[in-house]
Design an enzyme around this catalytic site. Structure first.
Site, PDB file in Angstrom:
ATOM      1  N   LYS A  34     122.057  59.782  46.510  1.00  0.00           N
ATOM      2  CA  LYS A  34     120.921  60.260  47.309  1.00  0.00           C
ATOM      3  C   LYS A  34     119.718  59.355  47.109  1.00  0.00           C
ATOM      4  O   LYS A  34     119.087  58.896  48.061  1.00  0.00           O
ATOM      5  CB  LYS A  34     120.553  61.674  46.894  1.00  0.00           C
ATOM      6  N   ARG A 104     109.805  63.175  49.095  1.00  0.00           N
ATOM      7  CA  ARG A 104     108.967  62.189  48.419  1.00  0.00           C
ATOM      8  C   ARG A 104     109.328  60.763  48.779  1.00  0.00           C
ATOM      9  O   ARG A 104     108.452  59.924  48.983  1.00  0.00           O
ATOM     10  CB  ARG A 104     109.072  62.387  46.911  1.00  0.00           C
ATOM     11  N   CYS A 128     105.227  68.601  43.100  1.00  0.00           N
ATOM     12  CA  CYS A 128     106.259  69.618  43.315  1.00  0.00           C
ATOM     13  C   CYS A 128     106.370  70.422  42.021  1.00  0.00           C
ATOM     14  O   CYS A 128     105.604  70.261  41.099  1.00  0.00           O
ATOM     15  CB  CYS A 128     107.578  68.975  43.702  1.00  0.00           C
ATOM     16  N   ARG A 133     103.328  64.295  40.021  1.00  0.00           N
ATOM     17  CA  ARG A 133     103.982  63.143  40.679  1.00  0.00           C
ATOM     18  C   ARG A 133     102.980  62.318  41.500  1.00  0.00           C
ATOM     19  O   ARG A 133     103.076  62.204  42.719  1.00  0.00           O
ATOM     20  CB  ARG A 133     105.147  63.622  41.540  1.00  0.00           C
ATOM     21  N   ASP A 320     117.039  63.580  35.380  1.00  0.00           N
ATOM     22  CA  ASP A 320     117.738  64.373  36.403  1.00  0.00           C
ATOM     23  C   ASP A 320     118.982  65.063  35.849  1.00  0.00           C
ATOM     24  O   ASP A 320     119.539  65.936  36.523  1.00  0.00           O
ATOM     25  CB  ASP A 320     118.126  63.494  37.597  1.00  0.00           C
ATOM     26  N   ILE A 342     109.682  62.799  30.889  1.00  0.00           N
ATOM     27  CA  ILE A 342     109.332  62.158  32.161  1.00  0.00           C
ATOM     28  C   ILE A 342     108.422  63.036  33.003  1.00  0.00           C
ATOM     29  O   ILE A 342     107.432  62.582  33.546  1.00  0.00           O
ATOM     30  CB  ILE A 342     110.620  61.798  32.955  1.00  0.00           C
TER      31      ILE A 342
HETATM   32  C1  EPZ Z   1     112.595  59.063  41.407  1.00  0.00           C
HETATM   33  O1  EPZ Z   1     111.391  59.770  41.658  1.00  0.00           O
HETATM   34  C2  EPZ Z   1     113.710  60.024  41.823  1.00  0.00           C
HETATM   35  N1  EPZ Z   1     113.554  60.355  43.234  1.00  0.00           N
HETATM   36  C3  EPZ Z   1     113.641  61.288  40.969  1.00  0.00           C
HETATM   37  O2  EPZ Z   1     114.773  62.093  41.324  1.00  0.00           O
HETATM   38  C4  EPZ Z   1     113.767  60.898  39.485  1.00  0.00           C
HETATM   39  O3  EPZ Z   1     113.627  62.057  38.694  1.00  0.00           O
HETATM   40  C5  EPZ Z   1     112.657  59.893  39.134  1.00  0.00           C
HETATM   41  O4  EPZ Z   1     112.751  58.746  40.013  1.00  0.00           O
HETATM   42  C6  EPZ Z   1     112.753  59.408  37.687  1.00  0.00           C
HETATM   43  O5  EPZ Z   1     113.998  58.829  37.471  1.00  0.00           O
HETATM   44  C7  EPZ Z   1     113.882  59.441  44.180  1.00  0.00           C
HETATM   45  O6  EPZ Z   1     114.280  58.326  43.894  1.00  0.00           O
HETATM   46  C8  EPZ Z   1     113.719  59.896  45.606  1.00  0.00           C
HETATM   47  P1  EPZ Z   1     108.775  58.074  39.155  1.00  0.00           P
HETATM   48  P2  EPZ Z   1     109.968  59.002  41.566  1.00  0.00           P
HETATM   49  O7  EPZ Z   1     107.713  57.531  40.033  1.00  0.00           O
HETATM   50  O8  EPZ Z   1     110.070  57.632  42.062  1.00  0.00           O
HETATM   51  C9  EPZ Z   1     105.012  59.436  36.718  1.00  0.00           C
HETATM   52  C10 EPZ Z   1     115.919  64.064  41.867  1.00  0.00           C
HETATM   53  O9  EPZ Z   1     116.115  65.142  41.298  1.00  0.00           O
HETATM   54  N2  EPZ Z   1     104.226  58.582  37.615  1.00  0.00           N
HETATM   55  O10 EPZ Z   1     109.625  57.151  38.365  1.00  0.00           O
HETATM   56  O11 EPZ Z   1     108.942  59.880  42.188  1.00  0.00           O
HETATM   57  C11 EPZ Z   1     105.518  60.681  37.460  1.00  0.00           C
HETATM   58  O12 EPZ Z   1     104.519  61.672  37.500  1.00  0.00           O
HETATM   59  C12 EPZ Z   1     114.539  63.423  41.856  1.00  0.00           C
HETATM   60  O13 EPZ Z   1     116.808  63.422  42.497  1.00  0.00           O
HETATM   61  C13 EPZ Z   1     102.886  58.362  37.315  1.00  0.00           C
HETATM   62  O14 EPZ Z   1     102.376  58.867  36.308  1.00  0.00           O
HETATM   63  O15 EPZ Z   1     109.756  59.007  39.984  1.00  0.00           O
HETATM   64  C14 EPZ Z   1     106.708  61.098  36.632  1.00  0.00           C
HETATM   65  O16 EPZ Z   1     106.239  61.884  35.570  1.00  0.00           O
HETATM   66  C15 EPZ Z   1     113.548  64.249  41.068  1.00  0.00           C
HETATM   67  N3  EPZ Z   1     102.139  57.600  38.156  1.00  0.00           N
HETATM   68  C16 EPZ Z   1     107.258  59.770  36.115  1.00  0.00           C
HETATM   69  O17 EPZ Z   1     106.213  58.791  36.290  1.00  0.00           O
HETATM   70  C17 EPZ Z   1     102.665  57.042  39.287  1.00  0.00           C
HETATM   71  O18 EPZ Z   1     101.930  56.352  40.018  1.00  0.00           O
HETATM   72  C18 EPZ Z   1     108.474  59.283  36.854  1.00  0.00           C
HETATM   73  O19 EPZ Z   1     108.092  59.143  38.204  1.00  0.00           O
HETATM   74  C19 EPZ Z   1     104.038  57.274  39.578  1.00  0.00           C
HETATM   75  C20 EPZ Z   1     104.792  58.050  38.731  1.00  0.00           C
END
Ligand code: EPZ
Length: 433
Positions: A34, A104, A128, A133, A320, A342
């Site tokens: 996905k 997202r 969410c 996020r 995840d 995370i």
């Molecule tokens: C991706 O989300 C995945 N979604 C998520 O899967 C997955 O949990 C996540 O990566 C971590 O592996 C997709 O790819 C569509 P991040 P993403 O930006 O890109 C913080 C699922 O269940 N952060 O790596 O949104 C954020 O708040 C979903 O399939 C900042 O602080 O994840 C989070 O705590 C859920 N500042 C952490 O980093 C920012 O500017 C990870 O976020 C961006 C993110």
């Protein structure tokens, strides 16, 4: 749009009835990832030629992304697990807020829109249940590439100054290895003028899959999968055909945990083993024998004993799979410590597992899980996509019939889960309450 809305209304009414205590046997087939398919679909915005992706999973999120891309002017043709996307004439208008808010990955389209057109208007994705996020890193990176970015009334408006409206290569050091920020910046940089370098980049397999697709389209990306990604900007990208999306490592991990929690020997395929190293290690540590035969994994659970996990960016243990692993630890021998590092709010499944008789104590972002002999069935709700999967796993091992609500989450990320589990001997039925 109506299709997506109806699907989620339908899911709101439905429950999964999971009858516990059945041993499983056979092979669980893993669908396309996905979190790769969604971002690969947004990469179609970078070329006026058609890109064709294969191994696309049947998920409501894929339908949602198709609707969003169509709202931007992309022609989307879906046939079984193939999808053809043609972004010849882009309208460039903001995709509808209600779609972006629920999906997202659609925010990541701001990168390719800026790279291709020099301007973009994309609604800010909401937070969410699992956390705020933010998209600070995404915006920082786009500004470093020369974009002017404003956030007002929940809309992110970005534009590239100058006659050519072309981004300029830059060095970007991310504050955190954000998957989405890495993907957004990467897609903006491939058409920029000059070389870009993304440091502290996310190393997830989905980032590697995106880089591989972009290179297939004529981009010049090196280092993806490591902490530093280098991009040499090119003038334009071409189309491509038959690009296969990688198998879903999170679905595969969920299936391995279904085998472990029911103490059943199972085959899971296809799996790219190096995408699941941390998970395979923890399953071995807690008492499962795991054989890797190419892209097939055979798991043979022994006595399951408690092990600790801390979620981390790839290649660490994936957030995840934290909830499904916690379900497994609920009936392990001993006490396990599960730390979620995370997301700030991804332990809501603890209360649901406790309703099933689990013995869990919460201390901040850490759950201390004391294994019990057996869980007992109860009506439960999955608060997010992976928590819903965890409740199904708990139901597979509980005494009685567990009624799992929250299917609108489950249907976003698991392709026909009940059919796959029923195919290996589980009793899982979807019904209307
Ligand atoms: C991706 O989300 C995945 N979604 C998520 O899967 C997955 O949990 C996540 O990566 C971590 O592996 C997709 O790819 C569509 P991040 P993403 O930006 O890109 C913080 C699922 O269940 N952060 O790596 O949104 C954020 O708040 C979903 O399939 C900042 O602080 O994840 C989070 O705590 C859920 N500042 C952490 O980093 C920012 O500017 C990870 O976020 C961006 C993110």
């Amino acid at each position: 749009m109506m299709v997506v809305a109806e699907a989620s209304q339908e899911s709101l009414k439905r429950r999964l009835n999971v009858s516990g205590g059945h041993g499983l046997n056979g092979t669980l087939r893993v669908s396309g990832a996905k979190n790769s398919a969604l971002v690969l679909m947004t990469a179609s915005l970078l070329s006026e030629e058609t890109i064709e992706l294969t191994n696309i999973p049947s998920l409501t999120d894929i339908d949602g992304m198709s609707a969003i891309l169509r709202s931007l002017g992309v022609r989307v043709d879906r046939r079984a697990d193939r999808i053809r996307l043609t972004a010849a004439e882009l309208s460039g208008s903001a995709p509808p807020y209600e779609l972006v808010n629920s999906l997202r990955a659609s925010f990541f389209s701001i990168g390719p829109l800026l790279g291709r057109m020099g301007h973009a208007r994309v609604p800010l994705p909401g937070g969410c249940r699992i956390g705020a996020r933010p998209v600070v890193e995404h915006i920082r990176g786009l500004k470093a590439l020369g974009a002017v970015v404003n956030v007002e009334h929940g809309i992110v408006t970005a534009s590239v100054p100058g006659v050519r409206k072309r981004l300029s290569g830059a060095q970007i050091v991310l504050d955190c290895p954000s998957v989405g920020a890495t993907e957004t910046i990467l897609m903006a940089a491939v058409l920029a003028d000059g070389v870009s370098r993304i440091e502290n980049a996310a190393q997830e397999p989905e980032v590697q899959d995106l880089a591989k697709l972009l290179n297939t389209m004529g981009a010049r990306v090196t280092g993806a999968g490591g902490p530093v990604i280098t991009v040499e900007g090119v003038e334009r990208l071409l189309g491509c055909s038959n690009y296969p999306v990688i198998p879903d490592r999170i679905e595969a991990g969920t299936f391995l945990m279904a085998a472990a929690i029911t103490r059943s020997p199972l085959l899971v395929e296809p799996v790219i083993p190096e995408h699941l190293s941390a998970v395979i290690q923890k399953l071995r540590d807690c008492g499962c024998n795991i054989d890797i035969m190419g892209r097939t994994v055979r798991i043979t659970p022994g006595e399951i004993t408690a092990v600790d996990i801390t979620t981390q960016p790839f290649p660490g243990f994936p957030t995840d799979l934290q909830a499904p692993f916690m379900a497994l630890m609920c009936t392990a021998k001993g006490t396990s410590v599960i730390s979620e590092k995370i997301y700030e709010n991804r332990l809501q499944h603890v209360a649901e597992l406790q309703r099933m008789g689990a013995s869990i104590r919460l201390e901040g972002s850490t759950a201390i899980v004391e294994g019990v002999a057996q869980l007992s069935a109860a009506p439960v709700t999955g608060s997010d996509l992976r928590a819903a999967a965890a409740m199904v796993l708990a139901g597979l091992s509980a005494r009685g019939i567990t009624e799992v609500a929250g299917l609108k989450h489950l249907d976003r990320g698991y392709d026909d889960l009940e059919a796959k589990l029923s195919g290996v001997g589980a009793e899982v039925k979807r019904n209307i309450c």
